[in-house]
Design a protein around this motif. Structure first.
Motif, mmCIF file in Angstrom:
data_model
loop_
_atom_site.group_PDB
_atom_site.id
_atom_site.type_symbol
_atom_site.label_atom_id
_atom_site.label_comp_id
_atom_site.label_asym_id
_atom_site.label_seq_id
_atom_site.Cartn_x
_atom_site.Cartn_y
_atom_site.Cartn_z
ATOM 1 N N GLU A 152 -30.484 -35.476 119.537
ATOM 2 C CA GLU A 152 -31.652 -36.263 119.149
ATOM 3 C C GLU A 152 -32.252 -36.855 120.414
ATOM 4 O O GLU A 152 -31.514 -37.250 121.315
ATOM 5 N N VAL A 153 -33.566 -36.922 120.452
ATOM 6 C CA VAL A 153 -34.277 -37.611 121.532
ATOM 7 C C VAL A 153 -35.145 -38.667 120.864
ATOM 8 O O VAL A 153 -35.946 -38.351 119.981
ATOM 9 N N TYR A 154 -34.964 -39.905 121.283
ATOM 10 C CA TYR A 154 -35.725 -41.005 120.701
ATOM 11 C C TYR A 154 -36.994 -41.197 121.521
ATOM 12 O O TYR A 154 -36.945 -41.551 122.693
ATOM 13 N N LYS A 155 -38.130 -40.912 120.897
ATOM 14 C CA LYS A 155 -39.430 -40.909 121.567
ATOM 15 C C LYS A 155 -40.139 -42.252 121.471
ATOM 16 O O LYS A 155 -41.247 -42.387 121.953
ATOM 17 N N GLY A 156 -39.514 -43.217 120.841
ATOM 18 C CA GLY A 156 -40.097 -44.545 120.667
ATOM 19 C C GLY A 156 -39.371 -45.227 119.525
ATOM 20 O O GLY A 156 -38.421 -44.687 118.969
ATOM 21 N N PRO A 157 -39.829 -46.410 119.158
ATOM 22 C CA PRO A 157 -39.126 -47.161 118.115
ATOM 23 C C PRO A 157 -39.224 -46.532 116.729
ATOM 24 O O PRO A 157 -38.460 -46.877 115.841
ATOM 25 N N ASP A 158 -40.152 -45.573 116.557
ATOM 26 C CA ASP A 158 -40.317 -44.987 115.229
ATOM 27 C C ASP A 158 -40.475 -43.461 115.248
ATOM 28 O O ASP A 158 -40.988 -42.875 114.311
#
Length: 167
Positions: A152-158
């Protein structure tokens, strides 16, 4: 991570899920990990992934630089989605971190199927994984999972992107 490597992406739509095959290069990610299985994650008393992320955001995240990218890496699969696996919460750009034991894992080079989801966390991640399981259990599925590394790559808070390794 925005840069799509390799040849031009080939979009696929099954059950209204838009996916793209992406070529990924080896990438070392460092952080903290747990070993679990999906059946354990359905019960709050045996779930380990939520507490892992809690520890990550309490101990490691405060020391990350602004350009750090946060990853969740799934690896060391016992078998398939029903067996045990490791999950590492980490980054590819560790700054100075509190004194704690860090682990590293290398995301394997190869083709990955990309699933994206936007919404409130952690529900957006859960929704993305439900799409993954639905896609790979569909009789129309055109791909086979490698069960080497997924991430998973978190691209921002949402926003989260889930990459599933292909055979």
């Amino acid at each position: 991570m925005r840069k799509r490597e390799g040849s031009s992406p080939s979009p696929r739509t099954i059950n209204e899920i838009m996916m793209t095959v992406i070529k990924i290069q080896n990438r070392k990610i460092s952080g903290i990990s747990v070993r679990t299985k999906n059946a354990n994650e359905l019960d709050a008393s045996t779930a380990k992934i939520g507490p892992l992320w809690g520890r990550f955001f309490e101990t490691i995240a405060p020391s990350l630089s602004q350009d750090s990218i946060i990853y969740g890496v799934y690896y060391n699969y016992e078998s398939d989605m029903n067996g045990e696996f490791n999950v590492l919460a980490g980054t590819d750009r560790l700054g100075s971190t509190p004194e704690m034991t860090m682990e590293s894992v290398t995301i394997k080079e190869g083709d990955y199927l990309l699933f994206s989801e936007t919404g409130e966390m952690p529900q957006a991640v859960i929704t993305a994984w439900v799409k993954v399981w639905k896609y790979f259990s569909s009789p129309d599925c055109q791909h086979k999972r490698a069960y080497l590394t997924d991430f998973e790559v978190y691209k921002g808070p949402d926003k989260v992107e889930v990459y599933i390794g292909l055979k």
